[in-house]
Write a protein that holds these residues in place. Structure first.
Motif, short mmCIF file in Angstrom:
data_model
loop_
_atom_site.label_atom_id
_atom_site.label_comp_id
_atom_site.label_asym_id
_atom_site.label_seq_id
_atom_site.Cartn_x
_atom_site.Cartn_y
_atom_site.Cartn_z
N UNK A 669 0.88 -1.15 0.02
CA UNK A 669 0.03 0.09 0.03
C UNK A 669 0.91 1.29 0.04
N UNK A 670 0.37 2.30 -0.86
CA UNK A 670 1.42 3.56 -0.96
C UNK A 670 1.13 4.31 0.09
N UNK A 671 2.02 5.10 0.58
CA UNK A 671 1.56 6.10 1.57
C UNK A 671 0.83 7.23 1.24
N UNK A 672 1.10 7.63 -0.06
CA UNK A 672 -0.01 8.64 -0.53
C UNK A 672 -0.62 8.06 -1.82
N UNK A 673 -1.82 8.04 -2.13
CA UNK A 673 -2.38 7.47 -3.08
C UNK A 673 -2.66 8.42 -4.16
N UNK A 674 -2.27 8.32 -5.22
CA UNK A 674 -2.36 9.48 -6.44
C UNK A 674 -3.57 9.09 -7.14
#
Length: 783
Positions: A669-674
């Motif tokens: 899972x990304x730290x920030x979802x674009x």
């Protein structure tokens, strides 16, 4: 506390509640000391026997025993009083009943000849005490001349058998009027066993006789048929309407046993209901058919009585036939609805053809065969293409399981054996129904060459056959061959009309499945043409899969890609264009091509590739809204052991899943979802990275793999993680892992297409395997 009220009432209440002796030894109250025991009868307490003394006293067990002993006579005296009262009540009731019924008694001493009548019997015969001689001759003189012989015979029989006497007869009153009398008696035997006395009673039955006559007149005049059966099932009475409906005179019926006169009733509904009414004493009502010569339906009501069975019945043949026609129409409508509903639920031609014969048997036909035309636009015979080469028997069914094997043999061999004059050939070439109502076997045997098909039809021996074109959109797409056997009525005009209607509905359903298949193959072919197999990459194994949606128009949005950049790094892409149609497939192709070109020429990382892709889409006016995930795998320098660096950028797509060599499953899972691609200017694209040990497996996928209608996405993601964990422990190849994931997670008839990419890192020194997606959705290995 005993409660409020007199002391004796409270004592009785306690006895009833405690069901045993009650003692008040101390004069706690001004009334003195008391002892009470229960009075029982029939196992129930019905009262209490109480004794009291004014002074204080302690009651002993002897006192209690004595009082309980006295309770027995008290109960007996109470019961005797109740019996006397009951007897007197019953006697008064009996006396009132006798007086009300006008019943008189007689006593005939057969030894002395004296005949004694009571006052009621004298009144019944219109005589007084002085006017009656007290002899049997005096009685005979009062009996109507037409009834004397019958009455004397009944008296003689009772005396000879020392049995009962029963007779209803007319008497002549002194006034000249006639009265009906119903008499009953019993002969009394003497010491030698012969009758010495005849005791009995009689009452006036004139009113009943008059009522019976009125009833008979009513029965004769009513339009409902009626007959009376006696205790031996013999006709005792038949009214005029019953004569008409039974087609028999009453003289030919009276005295005859119903089962002998109407043998078709034996063992059927008539006998079943009649006997049940007599056995249970309950009336019955039913509808039943009686065959020729009556050939009719009857509504019957039967009431049992001590004299036998009274039967009322109506001819409801016309009503029943109208009801049957209405029911048949409703069943046909239901059949048409069932066929339409069943065929509408499948978009598979073979499945539709298999269902149709099962839907119509046995409701319309005993067995049937469905034939498909391989080229619906042209069914005529030509020298280059005979009619049979354009036909394929695709489905068949017999409602009798024993005969299904014969139908299978016939359906699999008949096309080669039929002549050009066969009914099926004429229906195919003429595109019109061909009906053989009663000679189907002869028609088929005459058009079949010797062999298995001819033997099968000889064994099946259909009586009636119908060969119906299946039409859709102005052309014939197939043929329905329907058959009825000897034990069934041949096809009627109504049946043929129903089969034609079924043929039109089935033809449309079959044509819809054909058109769906064409559309699905076209869209899927377009999709697959734009999804190429990945290249062979050292030290890396890649497997890709694409599964189209079950609905043809919904393919087109999902894509995958895998390729190398100029510096040797491997790029893996997964994406999903919003929309499910051919336009989405075209948009996907544009986005995929742009992304592949940018990544290959620039050698940029995942975030830069996505950023440049958005810029190119805006510049070229490619109107696409899509999710995408771009991952880059950088191996260590050749010969240098170590982990592989995975960098990825996620534009609103589902997170990849990693299976580590130790079996641990991790979601990246990304730290920030674009945001998604195509939303316009926004924040810059971000990257994440992780180091993966040799032997690790990365799984990228689109939402069709995990999403289900009515279910939260987290449930699907958890299901995926569990499946990956279990399958990774089975030491599967990467291609087998992908296939097993699809089989386990994707239901049949999936509503969305699915793209799946799996990457497995080889061990140091491995050359690696690459498994690509074959055009048919299978797999192929590259070494």
């Amino acid at each position: 506390m005993l409660g409020a009220g007199p002391l004796d009432e409270r004592l009785c209440a306690r006895v009833l509640l405690e069901d045993g002796p009650v003692r008040l030894d101390v004069a706690a109250e001004s009334s003195g000391s008391h002892l009470a025991v229960p009075l029982r009868t029939g196992g129930h307490v019905v009262g209490a026997l109480c004794v009291s003394v004014p002074a204080p006293r302690r009651w002993s067990e002897r006192d209690v025993a004595l009082l309980e002993e006295l309770a027995g006579p008290v109960v007996a005296e109470l019961e005797l009083g109740a019996l006397v009262a009951t007897y007197e009540d019953d006697r008064l009731v009996w006396q009132v009943a006798v007086d009300a019924g006008g019943v008189g008694a007689f006593d005939w001493d057969l030894v002395t000849g004296e005949l004694r009548w009571d006052d009621r019997l004298l009144d019944l015969f219109g005589l007084d005490r002085d006017g009656f001689a007290g002899t049997i001759e005096a009685f005979r003189a009062s009996v109507h001349p037409e009834d004397r012989a019958r009455v004397e015979a009944a008296l003689g029989a009772a005396i000879d058998s020392c049995g009962t006497f029963e007779s209803e007869y007319r008497i002549q009153l002194p006034s000249g009027h006639t009265r009906w009398v119903d008499a009953r008696g019993q002969a009394v035997a003497g010491a030698d066993g012969s009758a010495v006395r005849l005791l009995g009673a009689a009452h006036d039955s004139t009113a009943r006789r008059d009522g019976d006559a009125r009833v008979a007149r009513v029965l004769e005049s009513m339009p409902t048929a009626f007959y009376q059966l006696d205790a031996d099932w013999r006709f005792a009475y038949v009214n005029g309407e019953a004569e008409r409906l039974l087609a028999a005179t009453r003289d030919s019926l009276i005295g005859r046993v119903v089962w002998d006169r109407f043998p078709a009733a034996v063992g059927g509904s008539f006998e079943e209901h009649y006997r049940r009414a007599v056995e249970t004493g309950e009336p019955v009502a039913f509808e039943a058919y009686y065959p020729a010569p009556l050939d009719g339906w009857y509504e019957v009501r039967a009431w049992p009585s001590p004299d036998g069975l009274a039967v009322y019945f109506l001819d409801i043949t016309d009503r029943r036939r109208a009801h049957d026609r209405l029911q048949e129409g409703a069943e046909q409508t239901q059949l048409l609805s069932d066929v339409s509903a069943s065929l509408a639920t499948t978009l598979d031609t073979e499945e539709a053809v298999r269902r149709l014969p099962q839907l119509i048997a046995p409701r319309v036909a005993d067995w049937s065969i469905v034939t498909l035309l391989t080229e619906p636009a042209g069914v005529g015979t030509t020298a280059a293409r005979p009619w049979r080469t354009n036909l394929r028997d695709a489905g068949h069914w017999h409602h009798d399981p024993v005969k299904r094997a014969l139908v299978t043999v016939y359906a699999s061999t008949r096309l080669r054996a039929l002549s050009d004059s066969a009914p099926l050939a004429r229906a195919a070439t003429g595109q019109q129904p061909v009906i053989h109502r009663t000679d189907a076997t002869q028609a088929l045997l005459g058009s079949l060459a010797p062999g298995p098909a001819r033997d099968a039809i000889s064994a099946l021996a259909p009586r009636s056959g119908a060969f119906i074109p299946l039409r859709a959109r102005g052309r014939v797409v197939g043929l329905l061959s329907a058959f009825r056997e000897e034990d069934r009525e041949p096809f009627t005009d109504e049946d043929v009309a129903l089969l034609l209607d079924l043929g039109n509905r089935a033809g449309l359903a079959i044509d819809n499945t054909r058109l769906f298949g064409l559309q699905r193959d076209l869209a899927e072919g377009l999709q697959r043409s734009m999804l190429t197999a990945p290249p062979a990459i050292d030290h890396l194994e890649v497997a890709v899969r694409y599964a189209p949606a079950a609905v043809a128009a919904r393919v087109g949005g999902d894509w995958y890609d895998a390729f190398r950049q100029q510096d040797g790094a491997t790029v893996v892409v997964i994406g999903d264009v919003i929309g499910h149609d051919v336009a989405a497939a075209a948009a996907m192709g544009q986005a995929r091509t742009l992304l592949r070109g940018i990544a290959a020429t620039t050698g940029a990382g995942p975030a830069a590739v996505l950023r440049d892709l958005e810029g190119a889409m805006r510049l070229l006016e490619v109107d696409v809204l899509a999710t995408a995930l771009v991952a880059r795998l950088d191996r260590p320098d050749a010969g240098v052991p170590g982990p592989t660096r995975l960098r990825w950028s996620n534009a609103g797509h589902l997170d990849p899943v990693v299976v580590h060599p130790d079996g641990r499953v991790e979601t990246l899972a990304p730290a920030v979802r674009d945001p998604l691609l195509g939303l316009g200017e926004g924040p810059g694209r971000t990257e994440q990275e992780v180091l993966l040990a040799p032997g690790s497996t990365v799984v990228l996928y689109t939402d069709g793999l995990v999403e289900r209608r009515g279910e939260h996405l987290d449930a699907g993601l958890a299901r995926l993680a569990e499946a990956v964990r279990e399958l990774a422990a089975e030491d599967l190849t990467l291609g087998e892992l992908c296939d097993r994931l699809l089989a386990r997670l994707v239901p049949s008839g999936a509503a969305d297409d699915i793209a799946l990419v799996a990457v497995r890192l080889g061990s140091d020194g491995d050359e690696g395997d690459v498994v690509g997606a074959a055009p048919d959705g299978g797999s192929r290995d590259r070494r």
